[in-house]
Design a protein around this motif. Structure first.
Motif, PDB file in Angstrom:
ATOM      1  N   GLY A 102      -5.868   6.088  -8.068  1.00 45.82           N
ATOM      2  CA  GLY A 102      -4.528   5.641  -7.569  1.00 45.82           C
ATOM      3  C   GLY A 102      -3.872   6.452  -6.469  1.00 45.82           C
ATOM      4  N   ALA A 106      -3.193   6.052  -2.449  1.00 44.59           N
ATOM      5  CA  ALA A 106      -2.061   6.098  -1.980  1.00 44.59           C
ATOM      6  C   ALA A 106      -2.039   6.952  -0.751  1.00 44.59           C
ATOM      7  N   SER A 118      -9.045   3.043   1.404  1.00 42.44           N
ATOM      8  CA  SER A 118      -9.156   3.649   0.170  1.00 42.44           C
ATOM      9  C   SER A 118     -10.499   4.199   0.062  1.00 42.44           C
ATOM     10  N   ALA A 303      -4.056  -0.193  -6.598  1.00 47.32           N
ATOM     11  CA  ALA A 303      -2.738   0.488  -7.273  1.00 47.32           C
ATOM     12  C   ALA A 303      -1.660   0.777  -6.393  1.00 47.32           C
ATOM     13  N   PRO A 304      -1.975   1.400  -5.068  1.00 41.93           N
ATOM     14  CA  PRO A 304      -0.652   1.826  -4.205  1.00 41.93           C
ATOM     15  C   PRO A 304      -0.113   0.649  -3.610  1.00 41.93           C
ATOM     16  N   GLN A 305      -0.831  -0.543  -3.431  1.00 38.38           N
ATOM     17  CA  GLN A 305      -0.114  -1.718  -2.962  1.00 38.38           C
ATOM     18  C   GLN A 305       0.586  -2.683  -3.851  1.00 38.38           C
ATOM     19  N   ALA A 307       1.975  -0.780  -6.461  1.00 38.80           N
ATOM     20  CA  ALA A 307       3.085   0.128  -6.741  1.00 38.80           C
ATOM     21  C   ALA A 307       4.237  -0.162  -5.596  1.00 38.80           C
ATOM     22  N   ARG A 308       3.701  -0.395  -4.230  1.00 41.90           N
ATOM     23  CA  ARG A 308       4.640  -0.523  -3.169  1.00 41.90           C
ATOM     24  C   ARG A 308       5.546  -1.746  -3.310  1.00 41.90           C
ATOM     25  N   GLU A 316       3.529   3.881   0.354  1.00 38.02           N
ATOM     26  CA  GLU A 316       2.867   3.900  -0.788  1.00 38.02           C
ATOM     27  C   GLU A 316       3.391   4.932  -1.741  1.00 38.02           C
ATOM     28  N   SER A 321       1.976   4.911  -7.864  1.00 30.12           N
ATOM     29  CA  SER A 321       0.390   4.570  -7.510  1.00 30.12           C
ATOM     30  C   SER A 321      -0.553   5.316  -8.514  1.00 30.12           C
ATOM     31  N   THR A 322      -0.279   6.371  -8.902  1.00 30.00           N
ATOM     32  CA  THR A 322      -0.940   7.173 -10.063  1.00 30.00           C
ATOM     33  C   THR A 322      -0.906   6.407 -11.447  1.00 30.00           C
TER      34      THR A 322
END
Length: 371
Positions: A102, A106, A118, A303-305, A307-308, A316, A321-322
């Motif tokens: 993740g 990000a 990614s 994961a980053p998307q 989270a965003r 991101e 994301s983590t």
């Protein structure tokens, strides 16, 4: 004629009410975002809950209260053996692998301004897989001692770094502003091509191995936590820690890189140097995570998307994301061992969910382009 400064007291109060409070500690200041803090708290609670469930669930069920007792030094000898020698290393590996993927996703998506950038799409995990398969296919996965602790992680790290350097050099050229550098869209396209080539190399390596060695390597290539132990956990944890430190130290630079080239240069950022540093950190995290559990697909992409969208940020978010990456892998491990009728590798579960999410991103990007 009224000017912009001619505002009523009510309007001034409304504008002041929109400002966020600032927190100042030892000369550093930051804006207090209540929504973001609450979201992070919820994500941490979800991760802790899934982590505890992952440890307690299995053929030998251990209640959650007893799990906490064992972790605190209590419990029976059988319970301590099950938790410390089997389930705890597996659960911790799932957390570290998901968090590393993740975080790497990000970083790459923030720098390259592309939701498809990614580690698995760019070919970084395929390069790490090539290095690891060279070791696995030659030993049947029966590595122990120093070979298990350093052999596979070092081979995966070397493969990931060499792949990243090759992609970076191939993507080097003249940008839209007339300068020489790397464009995100060009790097993604080259990464997709390199990824396809590396997958062919992995397949060729499997054909050159014995049947037993190929079977062990193929199981690892699905993204499995079955062979997790403390020796595989340590290198991945070191890679995650290094990347987190670099990302934290470069947080302001990373935020500046999300702007256009001209704006970033005006802010005093050395674009190519910082891009190379942060991309290198992301490669380290992704490669060592791949060495620990194999190529777990689509975590770094989704994961980053996610989270965003949860935090409603323009870029991101690193921490969220983590956490979401860790939640995804731990949740996939829990689902594969408890809900599904067959115990599947976590890579199969994440691919089944991440594939449709990637199609959603492609359709959404296509609709934006046609408007």
């Amino acid at each position: 004629m009224p000017t912009q400064s001619d505002s009523t007291p009510t309007e001034s109060a409304r504008l002041l009410g929109r400002t966020r409070p600032a927190v100042r500690i030892a000369g550093y200041s930051a804006v207090l975002r209540t929504r973001a803090l609450l979201t992070l708290a919820v994500l941490i609670a979800i991760l802790c809950t899934l982590f505890a469930l992952d440890i307690s669930t299995g053929e030998f069920h251990i209640p959650l209260g007893r799990v906490l007792d064992v972790l605190g030094g209590g419990g029976s000898r059988a319970q301590r053996f099950v938790i410390f020698d089997s389930r705890l290393p597996r659960a911790l590996t799932a957390v570290i692998v998901g968090a590393a993927l993740g975080l790497a996703g990000a970083i790459t998506q923030s720098i390259l301004h592309n939701p498809l950038a990614s580690p698995d799409i760019l070919g970084i995990t395929s390069g790490a897989s090539c290095g690891a398969v060279l070791i696995l296919a030659g030993t049947g996965g029966a590595t122990t001692g120093i070979a298990a602790t350093l052999g596979i992680p070092l081979a995966a790290l070397a493969g990931g770094l060499l792949t990243a350097v090759a992609i970076y050099l191939l993507a080097w050229g003249r940008t839209t502003t007339g300068d020489h550098g790397v464009m995100g869209f060009r790097l993604v396209l080259i990464g997709i091509g390199v990824n396809a080539a590396l997958l062919s190399v992995v397949s060729w390596l499997l054909t050159r191995a014995t049947l037993t060695d190929a079977a062990h390597a193929q199981l690892w290539l699905t993204g499995s936590l079955d062979r997790s132990d403390w020796s595989t956990l340590v290198p991945a944890g070191i890679g995650l820690g290094i990347t987190l430190l670099i990302a934290a130290a470069s947080s302001r630079t990373l935020a500046a890189l999300r702007f256009g080239t001209d704006t970033t240069r005006v802010l005093g950022v050395r674009i190519q140097t910082q891009q190379a540093l942060l991309l290198g950190a992301g490669v380290i995290a992704a490669a060592l995570a791949t060495a620990a559990a194999g190529p777990v697909g689509f975590v770094g992409l989704a994961a980053p998307q996610i989270a965003r969208r949860l935090l409603r940020t323009p870029g991101e978010p690193i921490v969220a994301s983590t956490l979401i990456g860790a939640i995804a892998v731990v949740g996939a491990d829990l689902v594969s061992r408890t809900i599904l009728p067959v115990d599947l590798p976590v890579g199969v579960v994440t691919a089944a969910v991440g594939g449709p999410f990637m199609l959603y991103l492609l359709v959404r990007a296509n609709r934006k382009a046609t408007l």
